[in-house]
Design an enzyme around this catalytic site. Structure first.
Site, short mmCIF file in Angstrom:
data_model
loop_
_atom_site.label_atom_id
_atom_site.label_comp_id
_atom_site.label_asym_id
_atom_site.label_seq_id
_atom_site.Cartn_x
_atom_site.Cartn_y
_atom_site.Cartn_z
N ALA A 98 -0.74 57.35 83.72
CA ALA A 98 -0.76 57.51 82.26
C ALA A 98 -1.71 56.46 81.69
O ALA A 98 -2.13 55.54 82.40
CB ALA A 98 0.63 57.32 81.68
N LYS A 99 -2.06 56.60 80.47
CA LYS A 99 -2.83 55.56 79.77
C LYS A 99 -2.66 55.79 78.28
O LYS A 99 -2.53 56.94 77.84
CB LYS A 99 -4.33 55.66 80.12
CG LYS A 99 -5.08 54.37 79.95
CD LYS A 99 -4.75 53.43 81.10
CE LYS A 99 -5.60 52.19 81.13
NZ LYS A 99 -5.39 51.47 82.40
N GLY A 100 -2.66 54.71 77.51
CA GLY A 100 -2.52 54.86 76.06
C GLY A 100 -3.38 53.86 75.34
O GLY A 100 -3.95 52.95 75.96
N VAL A 157 -1.54 59.44 77.07
CA VAL A 157 -1.79 60.61 77.92
C VAL A 157 -1.06 60.41 79.24
O VAL A 157 -1.15 59.34 79.85
CB VAL A 157 -3.31 60.81 78.17
CG1 VAL A 157 -3.54 62.00 79.09
CG2 VAL A 157 -4.05 61.00 76.85
#
Ligand code: NAD
Length: 430
Positions: A118-120, A73
């Protein structure tokens, strides 16, 4: 009612709509009245810009095939490429990534790094996977994300259960597909392929820099202060070591097994060797007292450092906390309920988006060094980190004092203002 909300009411809830994402949005809403943000800009920032869901097929060692759901995201690319960790965890969801991505946006902006958040993550149980399975998982995840990551688009980093080895596989997979080495596509890499010296210590050292500055502002000396450190890993271990180096007394540290406690002060170096080199649980040390993790949070001390995981101080235990100051090395260790109780009790909480920002700041230095192919010394990086942390701390402290806000609210307002100002200047396309 906004367009995107109307659409969601007509159909199903939005994919990232989870309790954690609601918490992130609630914090944003609570900060907005102090941030002077244009309503159109605020509306844009309530949503992630891009949320990607993929499925990652992996051949397991026993010959079977498993498919893992995986996410990335990106909340905002207004200030630059997005930046944020990749976690391997059985509970990761799109909503969790969306919330963490939003917090990363405010954190990067607060530190004046030219990044968005962001982060995933990959939904898996990493300890049940062998190293070669993890490598295949990482390489396929990276391939699936090729269209959305890149040095100028989105730069991943390690997070829960990922480390420099994971980043090396990501960097190699990306580079293989480009045809040349692209070290700047990830941070937190091994030094041999463009990682930065001091990245490993940066978060823990940054935590202590923030504590030290808060002690100065409050007129309480750090030297001689008693400290309790929850979590004795990459962040807590370094923070405990640096606290001792600055003359503080660390009376308790904990890991998953429980806490080691000694009123006169612990031998932190010996415990680091035990825990990090010998990989033994703290509970097995026979030269200190032991209390549970819950009990250690309530020990009397000057400074309680939270460096384990989220939701440790809650409305239930906050009334019993005896620390005079709380420092958040972990992300989200204090719930909204605990936050207001601690504020009422006059216990300052040094908030995560400021206190643990040393990691992303030195990640930014790593990216800059990779792009310039010119590497800095340890002392130079430490000095630059000190300047960045002090500057962010002072801006937060001053806003908190002038508007009567908690440090958390002030930190969010400072971060949100930076992003909103940039978005107002750029305008909303088209
Ligand atoms: P880590 O895995 O190295 O260490 C975590 C520590 O917490 C370990 O000692 C573990 O035993 C302990 N722990 C786990 N569950 C616990 C429990 N229930 N009670 C007490 N202790 C427990 O992880 P880390 O990198 O040190 O990260 C810690 C926190 O800091 C996380 O919230 C992470 O998101 C945050 N953080 C880390 C970095 C970084 O650069 N590593 C940067 C910013 C934020």
């Amino acid at each position: 009612m906004t367009g995107i909300e109307e659409a969601s009411l007509e159909r199903a809830p939005l994919e990232w709509d989870t309790p954690l994402f609601h918490t992130a949005v609630s914090q944003f809403e609570q900060a907005l009245p102090y941030a002077d943000v244009d309503e159109h800009v605020a509306e844009r920032l309530r949503y992630p810009e891009r949320a990607v869901v993929v499925s990652v097929p992996v051949h397991l060692d026993d010959g079977s095939l498993r498919v893992f759901p995986a996410y990335r995201v990106q909340h905002s690319n207004v200030l630059g490429p997005t930046k944020g960790g990749i976690r391997y965890d059985a509970h990761v969801t799109l909503g969790e990534c969306a919330a963490l991505a939003m917090w990363m946006t405010w954190k990067c902006a607060l530190l004046r790094l030219p990044y968005g958040g962001a982060k995933g993550g990959v939904r898996c149980t990493p300890r049940e996977l062998s190293e070669s399975e993890l490598e295949r998982l990482t390489r396929r995840y990276t391939s699936e994300m090729m269209p959305v990551i890149g040095p100028q688009e989105d730069v991943p980093a390690p997070d829960m259960a990922t480390d420099e080895k994971t980043m090396a596989w990501m960097m190699d997979t990306y580079s293989m597909q480009k045809g040349y080495a692209v070290p700047e596509v990830v941070t937190g890499k091994p030094i041999s392929i463009g990682g930065s010296v001091f990245r490993a210590e940066a978060t823990g050292v940054g935590v202590v820099m923030v504590i030290e500055r808060a002690c100065q502002r409050l007129g309480r000396p750090l030297e001689g202060a008693t400290c309790v450190v929850q979590g004795f890993g990459k962040v807590g271990g370094v923070a405990a070591q640096d606290l001792v180096a600055r003359g503080a007394t660390v009376v308790a540290v904990s890991d998953l097994s429980g806490a080691a406690y000694r009123e006169e002060g612990l031998d932190v170096e010996a415990l680091l060797d035990w825990s990090h080199n010998q990989h033994r649980p703290l509970i097995e040390r026979d030269d200190c007292n032991h209390v549970t993790n819950e009990e250690m949070l309530e020990l009397p001390c000057d400074i309680l450092v939270l460096a384990a995981l989220e939701e440790q101080l809650t409305a239930e235990n906050a009334p019993r906390i005896k620390a005079r100051m709380v420092a958040e090395g972990a992300n989200g260790p204090t719930t909204l309920g605990a936050d207001s109780i601690l504020a009422e009790r006059g216990i300052p909480v040094l908030p995560d988006i400021l206190t643990n920002a040393g990691g992303v700041t030195v990640s930014y230095f790593e990216w800059v060094q990779d792009l310039g192919r010119l590497f800095w010394s340890r002392d130079e990086i430490r000095a630059r980190l000190g300047e960045k942390m002090a500057d962010a701390f002072d801006r937060v402290w001053e806003l908190s004092e002038s508007r009567g806000l908690t440090l958390r609210r002030a930190a969010l307002v400072v971060g949100i203002r930076e992003v909103a100002e940039a978005l107002s200047a750029r305008g909303i396309f088209p």
